[in-house]
Design a protein around this motif. Structure first.
Motif, PDB file in Angstrom:
ATOM      1  N   UNK A  16       0.835  -1.189   0.000  1.00 49.66           N
ATOM      2  CA  UNK A  16       0.000   0.000   0.000  1.00 49.66           C
ATOM      3  C   UNK A  16       0.857   1.221   0.000  1.00 49.66           C
ATOM      4  N   UNK A  17       0.523   2.212  -0.790  1.00 45.77           N
ATOM      5  CA  UNK A  17       1.255   3.470  -0.818  1.00 45.77           C
ATOM      6  C   UNK A  17       0.297   4.619  -0.605  1.00 45.77           C
ATOM      7  N   UNK A  18       0.795   5.712  -0.086  1.00 40.69           N
ATOM      8  CA  UNK A  18      -0.110   6.747   0.359  1.00 40.69           C
ATOM      9  C   UNK A  18       0.120   8.054  -0.324  1.00 40.69           C
ATOM     10  N   UNK A  82      -0.015   9.456  -5.863  1.00 47.02           N
ATOM     11  CA  UNK A  82       0.379   8.475  -4.862  1.00 47.02           C
ATOM     12  C   UNK A  82      -0.779   7.543  -4.516  1.00 47.02           C
ATOM     13  N   UNK A  83      -1.554   7.208  -5.507  1.00 47.15           N
ATOM     14  CA  UNK A  83      -2.669   6.280  -5.335  1.00 47.15           C
ATOM     15  C   UNK A  83      -2.247   4.914  -5.867  1.00 47.15           C
ATOM     16  N   UNK A 262       2.456   5.733   6.076  1.00 49.70           N
ATOM     17  CA  UNK A 262       1.104   5.718   6.656  1.00 49.70           C
ATOM     18  C   UNK A 262       0.076   6.363   5.746  1.00 49.70           C
ATOM     19  N   UNK A 263       0.441   6.681   4.508  1.00 46.30           N
ATOM     20  CA  UNK A 263      -0.497   7.291   3.564  1.00 46.30           C
ATOM     21  C   UNK A 263      -1.450   6.217   3.056  1.00 46.30           C
ATOM     22  N   UNK A 264      -2.739   6.301   3.359  1.00 50.59           N
ATOM     23  CA  UNK A 264      -3.649   5.182   3.068  1.00 50.59           C
ATOM     24  C   UNK A 264      -3.906   4.944   1.594  1.00 50.59           C
ATOM     25  N   UNK A 265      -3.732   5.939   0.758  1.00 50.73           N
ATOM     26  CA  UNK A 265      -3.937   5.710  -0.674  1.00 50.73           C
ATOM     27  C   UNK A 265      -2.804   4.885  -1.278  1.00 50.73           C
ATOM     28  N   UNK A 273       1.647  -2.388   0.150  1.00 50.09           N
ATOM     29  CA  UNK A 273       1.084  -1.456  -0.810  1.00 50.09           C
ATOM     30  C   UNK A 273      -0.414  -1.702  -0.980  1.00 50.09           C
ATOM     31  N   UNK A 274      -1.143  -0.634  -1.197  1.00 47.22           N
ATOM     32  CA  UNK A 274      -2.575  -0.734  -1.477  1.00 47.22           C
ATOM     33  C   UNK A 274      -2.783  -1.086  -2.944  1.00 47.22           C
ATOM     34  N   UNK A 275      -3.631  -2.057  -3.180  1.00 41.22           N
ATOM     35  CA  UNK A 275      -3.975  -2.444  -4.537  1.00 41.22           C
ATOM     36  C   UNK A 275      -5.339  -3.091  -4.556  1.00 41.22           C
TER      37      UNK A 275
END
Length: 357
Positions: A16-18, A82-83, A262-265, A273-275
């Motif tokens: 996930x990246x923020x 950064x999404x 800690x960036x939730x996006x 990483x967010x995916x």
């Protein structure tokens, strides 16, 4: 793909990246020409000196390959944001750049430098429907341990690479290090770069799933790219470009990947990483998993002693576990920004879901 028999088969874990900053902040810490022998070396210069010549196999088969571009390394914010949840789709859109970047961080003790390198792909993909899972975002890499022997750049002693959920260890020819808690998996080769005066270690990534090992344990099979460390970022001219320069980005720089942890996006949880499953991810294949890529502070080989994330946050422990080291190895860090979050990393390792990258 066969790995060590003692290892679990490859799987996919969360990343996930923020989006707590501008995309340009992640490109901070551009590198400069390596210092002359008489000058004190900076961490950026040290990282550039030891950055690997990197072989990347390319597969252009099927629509998810994007004509081979799904195997290009690039920035996590290649699409200008950064999404982490739009990277699968954006990789195939016109107007987005797949210029070549790699990430690094340097951690220090009085006896050694530890340099972690990360190579990012927007897609972990497959071209067949059986038993393989795709996912958005992919980040695998390598840890190099450099002995501080009094010379400007030190001497390379050992490497540990990340291939999915397994770590593999290597030593260059002439290293004084031998196998320890884990046997050495092979020789880390060095090659001359046409873009500077140094011999660089050589790494390679497979197509599609992007596991990383020392060359030639992975190699180019047909089409492929050879990336060279540099101070500029080039975009491959095609999927069979054998001279592409890549630029390094400091993960520990202000606004960098570590600052965005800690960036939730961008990150679904610490080190992951967010995916998501939007677009055609999983279409025509076994499935598409969510949150299935890891930053270095989320890398884990569950069969080995080091805990999740310690390859980045406690690399001296990793070196001491993987190798027998005849000379002294300090376990006291003189520079380690990761250590400030040691408690959070330990808790994240304790509560993290199984590593499925």
């Amino acid at each position: 793909m066969l790995e060590r028999s003692s290892k679990a088969r490859r799987s996919r874990v969360a990343r996930a990246l923020a989006a707590a900053g501008a995309a340009a902040t992640l490109a901070a810490a551009q590198l400069v020409t390596p210092a002359p022998a008489s000058a004190a070396v900076s961490r950026a210069e040290l990282a550039l000196r030891w950055a690997p010549i990197h072989y990347q196999d390319v597969d252009a088969t099927g629509s998810h390959a994007l004509g081979g571009q799904s195997d290009y390394i690039t920035m996590v914010d290649f699409d200008g944001d950064l999404n982490g949840r739009n990277n699968w789709d954006r990789a195939g859109q016109s107007g987005t750049s797949l210029a070549a970047y790699g990430y690094y961080s340097v951690v220090e003790t009085s006896t050694h430098w530890y340099i972690t390198y990360l190579f990012f792909h927007p897609r972990d993909w497959t071209d067949h429907p059986f038993f393989e899972t795709e996912h958005e975002n992919d980040a695998e890499g390598v840890l190099f341990t450099i002995e501080r022997d009094g010379s400007t750049y030190g001497v390379l002693r050992g490497a540990v690479t990340v291939a999915h959920t397994d770590f593999f260890s290597y030593t260059p020819t002439g290293s004084t290090w031998t196998g320890g808690g884990e046997s050495v998996d092979g020789t880390l080769q060095l090659q001359a770069s046409p873009h500077d005066s140094f011999q660089h270690p050589v790494t390679a990534q497979e197509a599609q799933g992007h596991g990383l090992k020392a060359y030639p344990q992975y190699n180019i099979n047909g089409d492929g790219l050879i990336y060279y460390p540099s101070t500029v970022a080039e975009t491959p001219s095609n999927g069979n470009d054998r001279d592409v320069r890549y630029q390094l980005i400091d993960m520990l720089a202000p606004g960098g990947l570590w600052a965005q942890r800690a960036t939730p996006s961008l990150f679904a949880s610490l080190g992951t990483f967010a995916g998501d499953t939007t677009g055609d991810c999983g279409s025509g294949t076994w499935s598409c998993s969510t949150n299935s890529a890891n930053a270095p502070w989320g890398w884990d080989d569950g069969n080995d002693v080091p805990a999740r994330g310690e390859l980045a946050s406690d690399p001296a422990k990793v070196a001491a576990e993987y190798f027998t080291i005849p000379s002294g190895l300090s376990r006291t860090y003189t520079y380690n920004p990761y250590a400030n979050a040691a408690a959070a990393l330990a808790e994240a390792a304790r509560t993290a879901p199984p590593n499925v990258d």
